[in-house]
Structure formats: C-alpha cells, structure tokens
Design an enzyme around this catalytic site. Sequence first.
Site: not given
Length: 284
Positions: A192, A201, A227-229
């Site tokens: 990311h 995001g 998401l992205d976690a």
Amino acid sequence: MTSPTATLLISCPDRRGLVAKIANFIYANGGNIIHADQHTDFAAGLFLTRIEWQLDGFNLPREFIAPAFKAIAQPLSAKWELHFSDTIPRIAIWVSKQDHCLFDLIWRQRAKELTSEISLIISNHPDLKLVAEKFNIDYHHIPITKDNKSEQEAKQLELLHQYKIDLVVLAKYMQVVSADFLAKFPQTINIHHSFLPAFVGANPYHRAFERGVKIIGATAHYATPDLDAGPIIEQDVVRVSHRDEVEDLIRKGKDLERVVLARAVRLHLQNRVLVYGNRTVVFE
C-alpha cells in the site's frame, strides 16, 4: 551449497521452560541450532519464537519431524509451522497497469535475492503481458468488474491451484480482493502506497499532498477482508517538503514501494514472519 535447514515458527501461551523444552527437542535428536529468537507479548500472554537448525546429522527423517513435534506442541496449546530451506516456494504476482514493483521482484528473483520461483502473473489488464513474455512467465488476463468478481476470482483460485502457488503478491494490483478469496488463500501480501494506518484506500499521495505532510511512506502487509488493515510486515518512510508536488510524492513513493515490498516478500520466504491476531513478529 549451504546445508539445508528446518525452521519452526511457534506461538503459544507463555509459561516457564518453553525455550528449554523446544530447544531440547532439537538437541535430543542430534540437531545443531543455527538461529533462535523469541518474543513475549506480556499483554497477550503469548510466547512467540523462531528456531532454525541444520538437517545434516539430525536423527529424524523429515517426514517424522512434524508428528514428533506435534506431541510436544499439543500440551502447550501451540500454533506452529514447519518449513524446510530447500523447498522453493512458488509465487504468483498480481498486477494492474503499473510495472515498477513487478520489474523489481523479477530482477531480485533472477539475482537470487528472493529464493522462489515466479510461476505466474495475473492481471485485470492486458498491459503488462509483454513484460511476462520477456521473462518467460505465464500471464493470465482476468478482467474484473463488480458484476463478474466472484466468477473471476474462482478462475484466479483455479490457476493458483493449477500452478501450485504458495504465495500471492499483490504488486500494485488495483482491485480489492474479496473476503471469500482470502478465506481460501490467505497467503497474500499487499503493498500500500502509504504509511498505514494513514491514508487508507485510494489516492493517498493526493491526500497526503493536501494535508501537507512532511513524510510519506509505504506499507507491506498480509491482505485481509478489512481494506489495508492486515498484519503489517514492513514499512518505510521518506521525507518530503513544501517544494514537492504530487508527482514528486508519487515518484518518491514508487521507490519506497519497491523496497518495502521486496523486504516483506523476502522475510516471508525466509519464514521470519509470525502472525498473531492482527500483528506480526518479524525475526530478523
């Protein structure tokens, strides 16, 4: 040639004597320990360790190591993994249109920095097929829309099984991977373009520019339905200034993305990452 090794990654409730108990399993079977590290998460009450030993001279054949250690692990309520250094993992790289992380991973693998075989490239666009052909890697174009996502992910899973893939690397794959896919194939690393948890995001560089940040970063993590976690493996940052435009942030960010993703993939391939909950211990 380096002598092959075995590695155990273990997490279990903390108690006295764990280091001695695990080390004695290897010593009692004639093993020579070449790396041992451990960490105790006192808040979680967990003991986490990585221990690696040479297989030359070890009394147990490979196929008997796991059953023998299981007898020790069960009373400890331990979660554990066993890996062998001469097993070459097979990687699938997923991309969209950006090629910088793809090229970097291929170059590092060809330079033997990443002990692996890049067996497959999957993309939701046809743009990078020439890169795959140049390096003689199979390329599959699987376009994704909101209407065909489930059907197309089934095709992706079928390819992963067909190619016997051990690890998926999302190298700027600009699609959200579904919870259903990750439940079936959790060994998935994402890059990311932000220092998570900041700017989750899309378009993080634009939002970072608007915020006037003085550093930007990149984060490699295991993909999860959130998401992205997912559990973070590696991160890094670089300084930016008021003179930098969005294009400068993107350029600097791409440099970071290459390095951070490569580090994370290497750590995973070397069996140095132990996930517990939504966190990791990285034994370097």
